[in-house]
Design a protein around this motif. Structure first.
Motif, PDB file in Angstrom:
ATOM      1  N   ASN A  64       0.770  -1.242   0.000  1.00  0.00           N
ATOM      2  CA  ASN A  64       0.000   0.000   0.000  1.00  0.00           C
ATOM      3  C   ASN A  64       0.800   1.291   0.000  1.00  0.00           C
ATOM      4  OD1 ASN A  64      -2.863  -1.019   0.278  1.00  0.00           O
ATOM      5  ND2 ASN A  64      -1.842  -2.102   1.934  1.00  0.00           N
ATOM      6  N   PHE A  65       2.119   1.229   0.127  1.00  0.00           N
ATOM      7  CA  PHE A  65       2.917   2.447   0.213  1.00  0.00           C
ATOM      8  C   PHE A  65       4.031   2.428  -0.820  1.00  0.00           C
ATOM      9  CE2 PHE A  65       0.946   1.996   4.326  1.00  0.00           C
ATOM     10  CZ  PHE A  65       0.561   3.291   4.638  1.00  0.00           C
ATOM     11  N   SER A  69       4.885   8.395  -0.287  1.00  0.00           N
ATOM     12  CA  SER A  69       3.654   8.195   0.480  1.00  0.00           C
ATOM     13  C   SER A  69       3.814   8.729   1.894  1.00  0.00           C
ATOM     14  CB  SER A  69       3.305   6.712   0.578  1.00  0.00           C
ATOM     15  OG  SER A  69       3.024   6.143  -0.656  1.00  0.00           O
ATOM     16  N   ILE A  71       3.051   8.374   5.705  1.00  0.00           N
ATOM     17  CA  ILE A  71       2.815   7.208   6.546  1.00  0.00           C
ATOM     18  C   ILE A  71       2.975   7.596   8.010  1.00  0.00           C
ATOM     19  CG2 ILE A  71       5.227   6.460   6.476  1.00  0.00           C
ATOM     20  CD1 ILE A  71       4.230   3.558   6.346  1.00  0.00           C
ATOM     21  N   SER A 101      -0.027   3.328   9.567  1.00  0.00           N
ATOM     22  CA  SER A 101      -1.341   3.810   9.156  1.00  0.00           C
ATOM     23  C   SER A 101      -1.234   4.728   7.958  1.00  0.00           C
ATOM     24  CB  SER A 101      -2.001   4.600  10.289  1.00  0.00           C
ATOM     25  OG  SER A 101      -2.104   3.823  11.440  1.00  0.00           O
ATOM     26  N   PHE A 102      -2.314   4.758   7.196  1.00  0.00           N
ATOM     27  CA  PHE A 102      -2.447   5.745   6.132  1.00  0.00           C
ATOM     28  C   PHE A 102      -2.646   7.110   6.764  1.00  0.00           C
ATOM     29  CE2 PHE A 102      -4.381   1.952   4.061  1.00  0.00           C
ATOM     30  CZ  PHE A 102      -3.503   1.843   2.998  1.00  0.00           C
ATOM     31  N   ARG A 106      -4.442   6.890  -0.423  1.00  0.00           N
ATOM     32  CA  ARG A 106      -3.976   5.521  -0.585  1.00  0.00           C
ATOM     33  C   ARG A 106      -3.294   5.388  -1.938  1.00  0.00           C
ATOM     34  NH1 ARG A 106      -5.972   0.930  -2.919  1.00  0.00           N
ATOM     35  NH2 ARG A 106      -5.514  -1.030  -1.896  1.00  0.00           N
ATOM     36  N   TYR A 119     -11.996   0.070  -0.976  1.00  0.00           N
ATOM     37  CA  TYR A 119     -11.330   0.315   0.293  1.00  0.00           C
ATOM     38  C   TYR A 119     -11.952  -0.467   1.430  1.00  0.00           C
ATOM     39  CZ  TYR A 119      -9.272   4.062  -2.332  1.00  0.00           C
ATOM     40  OH  TYR A 119      -8.608   4.776  -3.284  1.00  0.00           O
TER      41      TYR A 119
END
Length: 134
Positions: A64-65, A69, A71, A101-102, A106, A119
């Motif tokens: 996801n990253f 990104s 974070i 965590s976001f 995303r 999501y």
């Protein structure tokens, strides 16, 4: 004793998922965290922190990253020593993350649709009419 660190920053490179000889997933990455104080007439300073993430959390990060990104990382600071090839002892201080965590958008994976329901399986669109219950 308390050893807790919470950081929010941007990844400086794409994380890579690796596996230990015993089959445990791990990734390590570096994040850039801007300092909150800026001296008048000076540029904002940035600190860089090395982060290690294990098991399912490592897989989550790599899925996801990506570089750039935003974070949030929650974990502990740990130090370890190692010997260089020329026999010198070096010390590394790194964050061993327990939770990530976001904090922004995303990362869109290639081939992924723009459908917001991706999501969450429980996602249901809010009606956009003027007849709202509140």
């Amino acid at each position: 004793m308390i050893n807790r660190i919470v950081l929010m920053g941007r990844l400086v490179a794409d994380p890579e998922l690796k596996t230990t000889n015993s089959g445990v997933s791990v990734t390590s990455f570096r994040i850039a965290v801007d300092r909150s104080y800026v001296k008048a007439g000076a540029e904002r300073q940035t600190d860089f922190f090395d982060v290690v993430v294990w098991r399912g959390c490592a897989e989550f990060v790599c899925r996801n990253f990506a570089k750039g990104s935003l974070i949030a990382v929650d974990g502990q600071l740990q130090s370890r020593n190692y010997q260089t090839k020329d026999g010198q002892t070096r010390t590394v201080i790194e964050v061993v993350a327990e939770n990530v965590s976001f904090t922004g958008e995303r990362r869109k994976l290639s081939g992924e649709s723009e459908d917001p329901s991706m999501y969450s399986e429980d996602y249901s669109a809010m009606p956009l009419d003027d007849d709202l219950p509140f």
